[in-house]
Structures are given as structure tokens and as C-alpha cells.
Write a protein that holds these residues in place. Structure first.
Motif, PDB file in Angstrom:
ATOM      1  N   ALA A   8       0.831  -1.209   0.000  1.00  0.00           N
ATOM      2  CA  ALA A   8       0.000   0.000   0.000  1.00  0.00           C
ATOM      3  C   ALA A   8       0.861   1.254   0.000  1.00  0.00           C
ATOM      4  CB  ALA A   8      -0.925  -0.007   1.217  1.00  0.00           C
ATOM      5  N   ALA A   9       2.051   1.168   0.575  1.00  0.00           N
ATOM      6  CA  ALA A   9       2.935   2.333   0.620  1.00  0.00           C
ATOM      7  C   ALA A   9       3.399   2.751  -0.767  1.00  0.00           C
ATOM      8  CB  ALA A   9       4.144   2.027   1.499  1.00  0.00           C
ATOM      9  N   LEU A  10       3.303   1.855  -1.755  1.00  0.00           N
ATOM     10  CA  LEU A  10       3.684   2.216  -3.118  1.00  0.00           C
ATOM     11  C   LEU A  10       2.813   3.341  -3.675  1.00  0.00           C
ATOM     12  CD1 LEU A  10       4.233  -1.340  -4.646  1.00  0.00           C
ATOM     13  CD2 LEU A  10       6.006   0.361  -4.164  1.00  0.00           C
ATOM     14  N   ALA A  18       9.154 -20.989  -8.483  1.00  0.00           N
ATOM     15  CA  ALA A  18       7.773 -20.985  -7.986  1.00  0.00           C
ATOM     16  C   ALA A  18       7.514 -19.774  -7.101  1.00  0.00           C
ATOM     17  CB  ALA A  18       7.486 -22.277  -7.214  1.00  0.00           C
ATOM     18  N   ASP A  19       8.508 -19.376  -6.322  1.00  0.00           N
ATOM     19  CA  ASP A  19       8.343 -18.213  -5.450  1.00  0.00           C
ATOM     20  C   ASP A  19       8.250 -16.923  -6.257  1.00  0.00           C
ATOM     21  OD1 ASP A  19       8.517 -19.810  -3.095  1.00  0.00           O
ATOM     22  OD2 ASP A  19      10.700 -19.829  -3.308  1.00  0.00           O
ATOM     23  N   VAL A  20       8.966 -16.863  -7.385  1.00  0.00           N
ATOM     24  CA  VAL A  20       8.858 -15.690  -8.257  1.00  0.00           C
ATOM     25  C   VAL A  20       7.432 -15.572  -8.792  1.00  0.00           C
ATOM     26  CG1 VAL A  20       9.658 -14.610 -10.390  1.00  0.00           C
ATOM     27  CG2 VAL A  20      11.297 -15.787  -8.896  1.00  0.00           C
ATOM     28  N   VAL A  21       6.897 -16.686  -9.265  1.00  0.00           N
ATOM     29  CA  VAL A  21       5.532 -16.678  -9.792  1.00  0.00           C
ATOM     30  C   VAL A  21       4.545 -16.264  -8.704  1.00  0.00           C
ATOM     31  CG1 VAL A  21       3.706 -18.092 -10.810  1.00  0.00           C
ATOM     32  CG2 VAL A  21       6.079 -18.391 -11.543  1.00  0.00           C
ATOM     33  N   ASP A  22       4.709 -16.810  -7.489  1.00  0.00           N
ATOM     34  CA  ASP A  22       3.818 -16.445  -6.382  1.00  0.00           C
ATOM     35  C   ASP A  22       3.896 -14.958  -6.083  1.00  0.00           C
ATOM     36  OD1 ASP A  22       2.872 -19.035  -6.005  1.00  0.00           O
ATOM     37  OD2 ASP A  22       4.363 -19.523  -4.467  1.00  0.00           O
ATOM     38  N   ALA A  23       5.107 -14.398  -6.111  1.00  0.00           N
ATOM     39  CA  ALA A  23       5.278 -12.983  -5.785  1.00  0.00           C
ATOM     40  C   ALA A  23       4.641 -12.089  -6.854  1.00  0.00           C
ATOM     41  CB  ALA A  23       6.763 -12.657  -5.643  1.00  0.00           C
ATOM     42  N   VAL A  24       4.820 -12.436  -8.116  1.00  0.00           N
ATOM     43  CA  VAL A  24       4.225 -11.624  -9.184  1.00  0.00           C
ATOM     44  C   VAL A  24       2.703 -11.729  -9.139  1.00  0.00           C
ATOM     45  CG1 VAL A  24       4.075 -11.281 -11.677  1.00  0.00           C
ATOM     46  CG2 VAL A  24       6.276 -11.821 -10.627  1.00  0.00           C
ATOM     47  N   ARG A  25       2.184 -12.904  -8.871  1.00  0.00           N
ATOM     48  CA  ARG A  25       0.734 -13.056  -8.718  1.00  0.00           C
ATOM     49  C   ARG A  25       0.226 -12.214  -7.549  1.00  0.00           C
ATOM     50  NH1 ARG A  25       0.402 -19.612  -9.394  1.00  0.00           N
ATOM     51  NH2 ARG A  25      -0.024 -19.688 -11.636  1.00  0.00           N
ATOM     52  N   ARG A  26       0.996 -12.202  -6.454  1.00  0.00           N
ATOM     53  CA  ARG A  26       0.589 -11.408  -5.286  1.00  0.00           C
ATOM     54  C   ARG A  26       0.496  -9.932  -5.653  1.00  0.00           C
ATOM     55  NH1 ARG A  26      -1.305  -8.787  -2.077  1.00  0.00           N
ATOM     56  NH2 ARG A  26      -1.043  -8.693   0.208  1.00  0.00           N
ATOM     57  N   LEU A  27       1.445  -9.455  -6.434  1.00  0.00           N
ATOM     58  CA  LEU A  27       1.414  -8.064  -6.856  1.00  0.00           C
ATOM     59  C   LEU A  27       0.220  -7.790  -7.769  1.00  0.00           C
ATOM     60  CD1 LEU A  27       5.208  -7.493  -7.540  1.00  0.00           C
ATOM     61  CD2 LEU A  27       3.835  -6.245  -5.870  1.00  0.00           C
ATOM     62  N   ARG A  28      -0.034  -8.683  -8.711  1.00  0.00           N
ATOM     63  CA  ARG A  28      -1.125  -8.462  -9.670  1.00  0.00           C
ATOM     64  C   ARG A  28      -2.500  -8.396  -8.999  1.00  0.00           C
ATOM     65  NH1 ARG A  28      -1.086 -12.542 -14.530  1.00  0.00           N
ATOM     66  NH2 ARG A  28      -2.609 -11.064 -15.334  1.00  0.00           N
ATOM     67  N   THR A  29      -2.646  -9.093  -7.898  1.00  0.00           N
ATOM     68  CA  THR A  29      -3.951  -9.121  -7.225  1.00  0.00           C
ATOM     69  C   THR A  29      -4.066  -8.081  -6.117  1.00  0.00           C
ATOM     70  OG1 THR A  29      -3.161 -10.847  -5.718  1.00  0.00           O
ATOM     71  CG2 THR A  29      -4.270 -11.560  -7.728  1.00  0.00           C
ATOM     72  N   ALA A  30      -3.017  -7.291  -5.921  1.00  0.00           N
ATOM     73  CA  ALA A  30      -3.050  -6.259  -4.882  1.00  0.00           C
ATOM     74  C   ALA A  30      -3.775  -5.029  -5.412  1.00  0.00           C
ATOM     75  CB  ALA A  30      -1.634  -5.892  -4.465  1.00  0.00           C
ATOM     76  N   PRO A  31      -4.309  -4.208  -4.536  1.00  0.00           N
ATOM     77  CA  PRO A  31      -4.931  -2.953  -4.984  1.00  0.00           C
ATOM     78  C   PRO A  31      -3.873  -1.894  -5.280  1.00  0.00           C
ATOM     79  CG  PRO A  31      -5.093  -3.159  -2.606  1.00  0.00           C
ATOM     80  CD  PRO A  31      -4.483  -4.441  -3.090  1.00  0.00           C
ATOM     81  N   GLY A  32      -4.291  -0.856  -5.973  1.00  0.00           N
ATOM     82  CA  GLY A  32      -3.454   0.318  -6.152  1.00  0.00           C
ATOM     83  C   GLY A  32      -2.252   0.106  -7.059  1.00  0.00           C
ATOM     84  N   ALA A  33      -1.182   0.832  -6.752  1.00  0.00           N
ATOM     85  CA  ALA A  33       0.002   0.851  -7.600  1.00  0.00           C
ATOM     86  C   ALA A  33       0.673  -0.514  -7.677  1.00  0.00           C
ATOM     87  CB  ALA A  33       0.991   1.889  -7.076  1.00  0.00           C
TER      88      ALA A  33
END
Length: 392
Positions: A138-140, A252-267
Motif C-alpha cells: 500500500a505504501a507504493l 515458484a516463489d517468483v511466480v507467487d510474488a508476481v501473482r501477489r502483486l497483480r492481485t493487490a490494490p493500487g500501484a
């Protein structure tokens, strides 16, 4: 690195030392964590119990004759160290071999239902879903209206301090203390870092990742910014080929992290979508290499990896373990010049690291004296101090 290093290799044979505490306390805690996190069957639980006894009381045992990487580990030192106490061989070696034995115990490489299962995955996913991760993402939003240069500095420091998000480190007493302490940057070559990556750059960045979860996310954010603003044309993210050191990043952790970003709100979501696009069009590639899990310093890297780093505009090594491997896991005087101990590296290299072990180089004498006076040496291992170091 000098042909005849004057600094001693770190061992874990001294009770009360930080390396000794890792082998005697942290490794048993990690075995217990794995037992509690994954519903392994009797065979795997028995093997974990045997590993617990062996790594605290026994001697180093060879890999089974049919292990796929037995010959590689023999070349990496197992032929010399088998039969010796875990505490009497180089700490970097014994610490790495512990994780290889743990994966053998849980059947990670053996055909069967547990093959390929990451024993640390529950903790990694929990960290990605933690409220702290949501707060950091959210700080982004507050950075979006800031000048690109200011955002770049903030993302660099986010990647640096994200290294505190280390699951294995937090299992130790030092990690618990770190959570209560204030951080401090004790070496800062940020200007040199940015001079190697001008906005008109057309080269390649190699980023050798460390931990998954809350550290990998800010690493990816930094990469996304560098690509979007023309600091590099291409980025290569080096991750581990299999689970390692509790929270080290895999594909697998890279994919999880990018998915986490894509589903986050905002920036955060826009960063995630840009990273996804960069992966699919080849501007961001993920790379694994067997040497990433070697119990050896980077001075011993194979020729193909040396060639990759030589061709990069800049290679960034994240985290404490990569730092130990970069400068050699030796008890250097802290004032030893970083450029001297990394002179062997085939191209420009930067280290982004919070301190979680005794190894450190590149400090000025006044900084070392002030830290020793204020913290009685604990600054080396508390995870509360960090450095940005660059050698061209």
C-alpha cells in the motif's frame, strides 16, 4: 580475491560463536518447523529425526550412491569432509550441506508423492499473505506522484531492507532481537550503483536473489522500475534451483510474488502487470544454476556463470549468504577494501545486504570503532545494519 587470503575461514567449532549457534540451535529449529508445517509420513519423519541427531551429534555422511547430484557434491568437498564433525569444516559448507540432507530426508528428489514439494512453502506463502506485506504494498501508492529519481532511491532501499524478511534468520535469538532494534546503513555506494545504471541504459542487469516472500517482492519492484525507466534493457533474475536456506527464492516463489502483486490494490497491481508482461516478452528472465546451491564462494564459480556475469552491465547480489559467498566466508578485518576482496569478479558487482553473520568488508575505521563501542560486536549478526557496496 587475493591468492593467499590472510583472513581465516569461518568454522562453527567455537561454542558461543554465531556459526556454532546456527548449527546447534537454528538447524534443529528448522527441522522442527518442517515437521510442524508439512504432514509428512512416518518414513520422512523418521529421516528428519535421524538428521536432527546426526547434525548435532554425529559426523557428515555421504549422499546415497544413487543421488542425482552425488558426483557434484563429491567435487564440492564431500569427498574431503565426509566422516568429520559438522562443526569442524567450513561453516559455509556445513550450512549448505544441511539443507541438501534435509531435502533428502523429506524425499524432495526421490520419485514418489513428496518429490518436488517445497518443505518451506507454507511459511513462504504465509509471509506473502501477511498484513505487513499488504501494508508495504500500500505504501507504493504514496510514491506514484514522486519524481522518478526519488522513487528509484526508495525502491533501492526497499530492496535492501527487504533482506530483513528472512524466515531462517527469524528462528534464531539474533533475529528476535533484530525485530526490536533500529536499522542503520553503514556503507553506502548508492551513487556508484546509479552511475552504472543511467536512465539511458541499454544493458543487462543480473540480480541474484536471496529470500522469497517479503524480500523478493521489493526486489521485483526495483527490477520493474529499472526496466520501465530505461536503466536496463533486460534483467535476469537468478534464483535457486531447489528449496534452500528455508526462504531462498525459487522459480515458484517468483511466480507467487508476481501473482501477489497483480492481485493487490493500487500501484502494486500495475507493477505486477508490468513484471508479468516483461517475463512473457523476455525482458525479464528467470535463471537457475546448480552453483547457486553450491557450498563454495563465487571465486570458484564455473566458466558459464562467470561468462554471464562478465556480460552483464551490473550484477547485484542480494542478502547475507550471497555476500558471504561473494567476499569469501572469512573473518576479514572490516576495513578490508570491498573492491580488493571482490577483484576476481568478472564484471561490475553490487552487494545489497543486511548483516546477519560475522563477515563484513569495506568499512572505514571510524565506523567500525563506533559500532564496536556501541554494540560490542553484535552489529555484525543482528540484522539491524546494512550496506550497499559496489565494485566496478
Amino acid at each position: 580475491m587475493p591468492e593467499t587470503p590472510s583472513a581465516p575461514v569461518l568454522l562453527a567449532d567455537e561454542p558461543g560463536s554465531f556459526p556454532h549457534s546456527v548449527l546447534a540451535e537454528r538447524h534443529p529449529a528448522i527441522i522442527r518447523q518442517v515437521r510442524d508445517a508439512v504432514p509428512y509420513g512416518p518414513e520422512q519423519l523418521h529421516a528428519l529425526d535421524a538428521l536432527l541427531r546426526n547434525c548435532t551429534e554425529g559426523v557428515i555422511e555421504p549422499l546415497p550412491a544413487d543421488a542425482h547430484d552425488r558426483d557434484r557434491w563429491q567435487d564440492w568437498g564431500l569427498a574431503r569432509y565426509a566422516g568429520r564433525s559438522w562443526f569442524e569444516v567450513p561453516w559455509l559448507w556445513s550450512e549448505s550441506y544441511f539443507y541438501r540432507r534435509l531435502l533428502h530426508a523429506v524425499g524432495h528428489f526421490t520419485p514418489g508423492p513428496w518429490q518436488g514439494i517445497d518443505p518451506f512453502r507454507p511459511s513462504k506463502l504465509a509471509e506473502l499473505d501477511a498484513p505487513e506485506t499488504a501494508e508495504e504494498l500500500a505504501a507504493l501508492d504514496a510514491l506514484e506522484d514522486r519524481p522518478a529519481e526519488e522513487r528509484a532511491r526508495a525502491l533501492l532501499h526497499g530492496s535492501l531492507w527487504g533482506n530483513r524478511a528472512d524466515l531462517g534468520f527469524r528462528l534464531s535469538a539474533a533475529g528476535a532481537e533484530a525485530a526490536r532494534a533500529a536499522p542503520g546503513l553503514i556503507a553506502d555506494d548508492s551513487d556508484a550503483f546509479w552511475s552504472l545504471l543511467p536512465p539511458s541504459g541499454t544493458g543487462t542487469l543480473c540480480l541474484v536473489a536471496d529470500n522469497a516472500g517479503r524480500e523478493l517482492v521489493p526486489d521485483l519492484l526495483l527490477v520493474a522500475h529499472l526496466l520501465a525507466h530505461g536503466h536496463v534493457e533486460r534483467a535476469v533474475l537468478h534464483v535457486k534451483p531447489y528449496p534452500y536456506y528455508v526462504s531462498d527464492a525459487t522459480t515458484a516463489d517468483v511466480v507467487d510474488a508476481v501473482r501477489r502483486l497483480r492481485t493487490a490494490p493500487g500501484a502494486a497491481a500495475s507493477y505486477g502487470h508490468r513484471l508479468w508482461a516483461a517475463m512473457t516478452d523476455g525482458r525479464l528472465t528467470v535463471r537457475t544454476h546448480p552453483f547457486s546451491c553450491a557450498p563454495l564462494p563465487y571465486a570458484d564459480m564455473p566458466d558459464d556463470l562467470r561468462g554471464e556475469f562478465a556480460a552483464a552491465t551490473l550484477t547485484v547480489l542480494k542478502g547475507d549468504l550471497n555476500y558471504r559467498r561473494l567476499v569469501g566466508d572469512r573473518l576479514w578485518p572490516p576495513t578490508s577494501p570491498f573492491a580488493d576482496v571482490t577483484a576476481y569478479f568478472p564484471g561490475p558487482v553490487a552487494a545489497l545486504r543486511t548483516l546477519k553473520s560475522d563477515v563484513v568488508t569495506g568499512l572505514d575505521a571510524r565506523t567500525e570503532a563506533a559500532l564496536d563501542a556501541a554494540e560490542d560486536g553484535h552489529w555484525r549478526t543482528s540484522g539491524t545494519h546494512a550496506l550497499i557496496q559496489v565494485a566496478r
